[in-house]
Design an enzyme around this catalytic site. Structure first.
Site: not given
Ligand code: PGA
Length: 248
Positions: A10, A92, A162, A210
């Site tokens: 993403n 999201h 998430e 993350s």
């Molecule tokens: P990140 O984002 O890997 O930077 O934590 C994940 C996401 O928002 O789908």
């Protein structure tokens, strides 16, 4: 046969220029990919080619409109399908933070399914408290987001767990493998319950928040995830290559 592991990039609102996007995408395409992996790259819509050719690295969008009404700036699922794309992220947390509701996410899923697009549906709690109050919030989010769908519909989606507290530069800490496994089990069980306890088919649930070369493998091997949704690390090809190798 090895089950498919989804690696979903993403890119959010990056990179800044089409030249950078073109270079990054070609680096993805020239990386060696284990056969069991499906890599889905979701760049800003403005960088999508007019017609997409199929391959092991495929493209998706980061959002779709909730209906077919005329609305400035919206992209419809049918338009996404018409250029040969198969995937769309919906719901999201960064869009939910701007006011998108579970009901709107539900409508976006419907738009995707009727256009033949696989929605990648993001769900997850904002705060994880010690005593487990977050469970009620998460299940009510699932209740509204997935209301009215059949088991077959669910099998045409990818659910992305998430946890909001583990996402992006504001993450408070990483999600542990145990937390990932427990919550993915809870999501699967709740969705099976919602669709009438039909025989257990395949509900694909990926993990996002993350993800890095150091933790990626754990989420897939012991965390119960069918893959990963990756934000920041997806803009760094070296990190992506090591994530891909670790889960492939
Ligand atoms: P990140 O984002 O890997 O930077 O934590 C994940 C996401 O928002 O789908």
């Amino acid at each position: 046969m090895k089950k498919t592991i989804y690696v979903i990039a993403n890119w959010k609102s990056h990179p800044e220029t089409v030249d950078e996007a073109t270079v990054l995408l070609s680096q993805y395409k020239t990386s060696s990919l284990p056969e069991s992996l499906s890599v889905i790259v979701c760049p800003p819509a403005v960088f999508l080619p007019a017609q997409v050719t199929p391959g092991q690295v495929v493209l998706g969008v980061q959002d779709v409109a909730e209906n077919n009404d005329t609305c400035t700036g919206e992209v419809r699922a049918a338009q996404v399908a018409s250029i040969g794309l198969q995937y769309a992220i919906v719901g999201h947390s960064e869009r939910r933070a701007r006011g998108e509701t579970n009901t709107q996410v539900n409508q976006k899923i419907r738009q995707c399914l009727s256009a033949g697009i696989t929605p990648i549906v993001c769900v997850g709690e904002s705060i994880r408290d010690e005593v487990g109050h977050y469970v009620a919030g998460l299940t009510s989010q699932l209740d509204v987001t997935f209301t009215g769908f059949t088991r077959m519909d669910l099998e045409s989606m990818i659910v992305a767990y998430e946890p909001v507290w583990a996402i992006g530069s504001g993450a408070t800490r990483e999600c542990t493998v145990e937390e990932c496994r427990e919550t993915i089990e809870l999501i699967r069980a709740h969705l099976i319950h919602m669709t009438g306890n039909l025989p257990v088919g395949e509900i694909k649930v990926v993990y996002g928040g993350s993800v890095s070369p150091d933790n990626a493998r754990g989420y897939v091997t012991d965390g119960g995830a069918d893959g990963l949704l990756i934000g920041r690390a997806s803009l760094d090809i070296e990190k992506m290559k090591s994530i891909i190798q670790s889960v492939g």
